[in-house]
Design a protein around this motif. Structure first.
Motif, PDB file in Angstrom:
ATOM      1  N   PHE A  75       0.870  -1.182   0.000  1.00  0.00           N
ATOM      2  CA  PHE A  75       0.000   0.000   0.000  1.00  0.00           C
ATOM      3  C   PHE A  75       0.901   1.224   0.000  1.00  0.00           C
ATOM      4  O   PHE A  75       2.125   1.098   0.138  1.00  0.00           O
ATOM      5  CB  PHE A  75      -0.953  -0.012   1.209  1.00  0.00           C
ATOM      6  N   SER A  76       0.300   2.409  -0.171  1.00  0.00           N
ATOM      7  CA  SER A  76       1.124   3.625  -0.249  1.00  0.00           C
ATOM      8  C   SER A  76       0.835   4.602   0.868  1.00  0.00           C
ATOM      9  O   SER A  76      -0.297   4.694   1.352  1.00  0.00           O
ATOM     10  CB  SER A  76       0.860   4.354  -1.572  1.00  0.00           C
ATOM     11  N   LEU A  77       1.882   5.320   1.257  1.00  0.00           N
ATOM     12  CA  LEU A  77       1.759   6.473   2.154  1.00  0.00           C
ATOM     13  C   LEU A  77       2.027   7.708   1.308  1.00  0.00           C
ATOM     14  O   LEU A  77       3.115   7.851   0.741  1.00  0.00           O
ATOM     15  CB  LEU A  77       2.788   6.379   3.281  1.00  0.00           C
ATOM     16  N   ALA A  78       1.015   8.578   1.194  1.00  0.00           N
ATOM     17  CA  ALA A  78       1.173   9.788   0.387  1.00  0.00           C
ATOM     18  C   ALA A  78       1.340  10.988   1.308  1.00  0.00           C
ATOM     19  O   ALA A  78       0.584  11.140   2.261  1.00  0.00           O
ATOM     20  CB  ALA A  78      -0.047   9.974  -0.512  1.00  0.00           C
ATOM     21  N   GLY A  81       3.242  15.681  -1.459  1.00  0.00           N
ATOM     22  CA  GLY A  81       3.265  15.500  -2.916  1.00  0.00           C
ATOM     23  C   GLY A  81       3.892  14.194  -3.376  1.00  0.00           C
ATOM     24  O   GLY A  81       3.968  13.930  -4.578  1.00  0.00           O
ATOM     25  N   ARG A  82       4.364  13.364  -2.441  1.00  0.00           N
ATOM     26  CA  ARG A  82       5.000  12.087  -2.808  1.00  0.00           C
ATOM     27  C   ARG A  82       4.044  10.934  -2.550  1.00  0.00           C
ATOM     28  O   ARG A  82       3.077  11.065  -1.828  1.00  0.00           O
ATOM     29  CB  ARG A  82       6.249  11.851  -1.935  1.00  0.00           C
ATOM     30  N   ASN A  83       4.368   9.795  -3.124  1.00  0.00           N
ATOM     31  CA  ASN A  83       3.570   8.598  -2.913  1.00  0.00           C
ATOM     32  C   ASN A  83       4.544   7.447  -2.677  1.00  0.00           C
ATOM     33  O   ASN A  83       5.109   6.911  -3.625  1.00  0.00           O
ATOM     34  CB  ASN A  83       2.691   8.355  -4.152  1.00  0.00           C
ATOM     35  N   HIS A  84       4.740   7.090  -1.393  1.00  0.00           N
ATOM     36  CA  HIS A  84       5.747   6.082  -1.066  1.00  0.00           C
ATOM     37  C   HIS A  84       5.109   4.709  -0.853  1.00  0.00           C
ATOM     38  O   HIS A  84       4.230   4.551  -0.001  1.00  0.00           O
ATOM     39  CB  HIS A  84       6.526   6.489   0.185  1.00  0.00           C
ATOM     40  N   ARG A  85       5.564   3.710  -1.583  1.00  0.00           N
ATOM     41  CA  ARG A  85       4.966   2.373  -1.475  1.00  0.00           C
ATOM     42  C   ARG A  85       5.621   1.572  -0.351  1.00  0.00           C
ATOM     43  O   ARG A  85       6.847   1.516  -0.238  1.00  0.00           O
ATOM     44  CB  ARG A  85       5.133   1.621  -2.796  1.00  0.00           C
ATOM     45  N   ILE A  86       4.786   0.958   0.497  1.00  0.00           N
ATOM     46  CA  ILE A  86       5.253  -0.017   1.489  1.00  0.00           C
ATOM     47  C   ILE A  86       5.054  -1.391   0.853  1.00  0.00           C
ATOM     48  O   ILE A  86       3.912  -1.814   0.621  1.00  0.00           O
ATOM     49  CB  ILE A  86       4.438   0.087   2.808  1.00  0.00           C
ATOM     50  N   ASP A  87       6.158  -2.063   0.581  1.00  0.00           N
ATOM     51  CA  ASP A  87       6.106  -3.368  -0.090  1.00  0.00           C
ATOM     52  C   ASP A  87       5.916  -4.455   0.973  1.00  0.00           C
ATOM     53  O   ASP A  87       6.880  -4.971   1.527  1.00  0.00           O
ATOM     54  CB  ASP A  87       7.409  -3.575  -0.882  1.00  0.00           C
ATOM     55  N   PHE A 342      -0.459   0.517  17.197  1.00  0.00           N
ATOM     56  CA  PHE A 342      -0.243   0.744  15.765  1.00  0.00           C
ATOM     57  C   PHE A 342      -1.332   1.655  15.174  1.00  0.00           C
ATOM     58  O   PHE A 342      -1.042   2.586  14.426  1.00  0.00           O
ATOM     59  CB  PHE A 342      -0.204  -0.601  15.028  1.00  0.00           C
ATOM     60  N   SER A 343      -2.586   1.392  15.559  1.00  0.00           N
ATOM     61  CA  SER A 343      -3.704   2.178  15.010  1.00  0.00           C
ATOM     62  C   SER A 343      -3.637   3.632  15.488  1.00  0.00           C
ATOM     63  O   SER A 343      -3.909   4.564  14.731  1.00  0.00           O
ATOM     64  CB  SER A 343      -5.040   1.562  15.445  1.00  0.00           C
ATOM     65  N   ALA A 376      14.238  -0.336   8.228  1.00  0.00           N
ATOM     66  CA  ALA A 376      13.811  -0.772   9.565  1.00  0.00           C
ATOM     67  C   ALA A 376      12.418  -0.216   9.893  1.00  0.00           C
ATOM     68  O   ALA A 376      11.527  -0.944  10.342  1.00  0.00           O
ATOM     69  CB  ALA A 376      14.831  -0.307  10.618  1.00  0.00           C
ATOM     70  N   ALA A 377      12.213   1.083   9.640  1.00  0.00           N
ATOM     71  CA  ALA A 377      10.916   1.696   9.961  1.00  0.00           C
ATOM     72  C   ALA A 377       9.817   1.171   9.039  1.00  0.00           C
ATOM     73  O   ALA A 377       8.688   0.912   9.480  1.00  0.00           O
ATOM     74  CB  ALA A 377      11.020   3.223   9.864  1.00  0.00           C
ATOM     75  N   SER A 378      10.126   0.992   7.751  1.00  0.00           N
ATOM     76  CA  SER A 378       9.139   0.438   6.808  1.00  0.00           C
ATOM     77  C   SER A 378       8.750  -0.975   7.205  1.00  0.00           C
ATOM     78  O   SER A 378       7.592  -1.376   7.079  1.00  0.00           O
ATOM     79  CB  SER A 378       9.690   0.405   5.383  1.00  0.00           C
ATOM     80  N   THR A 379       9.730  -1.744   7.684  1.00  0.00           N
ATOM     81  CA  THR A 379       9.463  -3.126   8.094  1.00  0.00           C
ATOM     82  C   THR A 379       8.517  -3.149   9.300  1.00  0.00           C
ATOM     83  O   THR A 379       7.608  -3.973   9.375  1.00  0.00           O
ATOM     84  CB  THR A 379      10.787  -3.849   8.440  1.00  0.00           C
ATOM     85  N   ALA A 380       8.737  -2.204  10.216  1.00  0.00           N
ATOM     86  CA  ALA A 380       7.860  -2.131  11.396  1.00  0.00           C
ATOM     87  C   ALA A 380       6.417  -1.831  10.968  1.00  0.00           C
ATOM     88  O   ALA A 380       5.466  -2.426  11.485  1.00  0.00           O
ATOM     89  CB  ALA A 380       8.373  -1.066  12.363  1.00  0.00           C
ATOM     90  N   VAL A 381       6.260  -0.919  10.013  1.00  0.00           N
ATOM     91  CA  VAL A 381       4.911  -0.614   9.512  1.00  0.00           C
ATOM     92  C   VAL A 381       4.319  -1.867   8.855  1.00  0.00           C
ATOM     93  O   VAL A 381       3.184  -2.267   9.134  1.00  0.00           O
ATOM     94  CB  VAL A 381       4.947   0.544   8.485  1.00  0.00           C
TER      95      VAL A 381
END
Ligand code: RFL
Ligand code: PHB
Length: 390
Positions: A75-78, A81-87, A342-343, A376-381
């Protein structure tokens, strides 16, 4: 009437618990306040963790889910102006989520229950719980103007946040933890193709926005609004204009506006009741806890409670052991508090808080930039989003 487990509430937690018990040969009766058509029509969550899908498989109700559900690898975190994908798949060693509406989960469970011939009593009014502190609990209710009583071994309170089960517990025996957010989500369902293949969670100076979906031809969108906002003040045009304004250009360009088939405002709340067991009464799902929808955890937490509660009942009837029952509350709460965290964190990072300073807004953007730039932070998400292990 007598049964082994009296289940209050025919939402996802009550229906799933009932289906698992029935398949295990444990007798159960569901008592529900509303009528079946009302229960089927409620539109709520849309994202299922892999563990939830696994439980629906175990309950024998996953055929349509596997045919029609959409498996999402990310999913993406926008923001900014950016759209970063969490794989999700890459960051969690192959885990994914499945987009399949709670409405469909409920319909599949109701159909399976009817096919199994298990007893459900809809439009059961004035439910009262009796003697759950002792060995012979009972539930009384009114159906068609006549008062009835259901004797049982255990009561499962699966009747949601506004239900009667939690409220039946003496105040001195329960602790409540709560945070109410000063905004809500205005949601729209429309039969138009989704803006993007995956979900987009957007932080914008004017407030949060979310692009979700139910199918390749049905979109689910949300924008943050003041909690007292009136749905009537939001025409479809106003909604889609506001949604697009809060999204990065490339995502906004993908939004197809269309007539709404549902539109409502949902308040956001974090809430936990402790413990979740009172003698022979057990709480599960929204009856015990609420999360803001930002992490897509509400329905999934209901399923994980049912995981623990079903295992506990199965152990009791199969092995005559109370160990699972005795450990239920502590086990469930450990996972619940992590999902609450998390929520709350996703909500705090992505929404505009009316009292916030420009400093707090810069901190949000720094946090998002950090998440986007750190494995590391993306993995936690990612590992929280796909669901922590049971
Ligand atoms: P539910 O689904 O609330 O079901 C409880 C059932 O109990 C019945 N009931 C009673 N029955 C008998 N006697 C009484 N006194 C009763 N009082 C209530 C109710 O009629 C109902 O049938 O709880 P459950 O099964 O624990 O399931 C939990 C999930 O439904 C919930 O966590 C999620 O839907 C939360 N949620 C969302 N979660 C997400 O992950 N994403 C979302 O987008 C999302 N949107 C939402 C939501 C919850 C909402 N609520 C509770 C108002 C949107 C809304 C509007
Ligand atoms: C939804 O599709 O309704 C949905 C998806 C993700 C969320 C909340 C709601 O975090």
């Amino acid at each position: 009437m007598r049964t082994q487990v009296a289940i209050i509430g025919a939402g996802p937690s009550g229906l799933l618990l009932g289906q698992l018990l029935t398949r295990q040969g444990i007798d159960n009766v569901i008592l529900e306040r509303k009528d079946p058509a009302y229960v089927r029509a409620r539109i709520r969550a849309g994202v299922l963790e892999q563990g939830t899908v696994g439980m629906l498989e175990e309950a024998g109700v996953a055929d349509r889910l596997h045919r029609e559900g959409l498996v999402h690898d990310g999913f993406s975190l926008a923001f900014d102006g950016r759209n970063h994908r969490i794989d999700l798949r890459a960051l969690t060693g192959g885990k994914t989520v499945t987009v399949y509406g709670q409405t469909e989960v409920t319909a599949d469970l109701m159909d399976a229950r009817a096919a199994a011939g298990a007893v459900s009593i809809y439009e059961a009014g004035d439910i009262e719980l009796h003697d759950f502190g002792g060995d012979a609990p009972r539930v009384s209710y009114t159906k068609d103007g006549v008062r009835h009583e259901l004797a049982c071994d255990f009561i499962a309170g699966c009747d949601g946040y506004h239900g009667v089960a939690r409220k039946s517990v003496p105040e001195a025996s329960i602790s409540l933890f709560e945070r109410v957010y000063p905004f809500g989500w205005l949601g729209v369902l429309a039969d138009v193709p989704p803006a993007a293949h995956e979900l987009v969670y957007a932080n914008h100076a004017d407030g949060f926005a979310l692009c979700s979906m139910r199918s390749p031809t049905r979109s689910r969108y949300y924008v943050q609004v003041p909690v007292e906002e009136k749905v009537e003040d939001w025409s479809d045009d106003r909604f889609f204009d506001e949604l697009r304004r809060r999204l990065p250009q490339e995502v906004a360009d993908g939004v197809t506006p269309g007539p709404s088939i549902e539109k409502s405002v949902a308040p956001l709340r974090s809430f936990v009741a402790e413990p979740m067991r009172f003698g022979r009464l057990f709480l599960a799902g929204d009856a015990a806890h609420i999360v803001p929808p930002t992490g897509a955890k509400g329905l999934n937490l209901a399923a994980s409670d049912v995981r623990y509660l079903f295992d506990a009942f199965a152990e009791y009837y199969r092995e005559h052991s109370s160990a699972g029952i005795d450990g239920y509350s502590a086990r469930a709460l450990r996972r619940i508090w992590k999902a609450e965290r998390f929520s709350w964190w996703m909500t705090t990072m992505l929404h505009r808080f009316p009292a916030d300073s420009t400093f707090a807004q810069r901190i949000q953007l720094a946090e998002l930039d950090y998440v986007a730039g750190s494995v590391a932070a993306s993995t936690a998400v990612a590992e929280n989003y796909v669901g922590l292990p049971y």
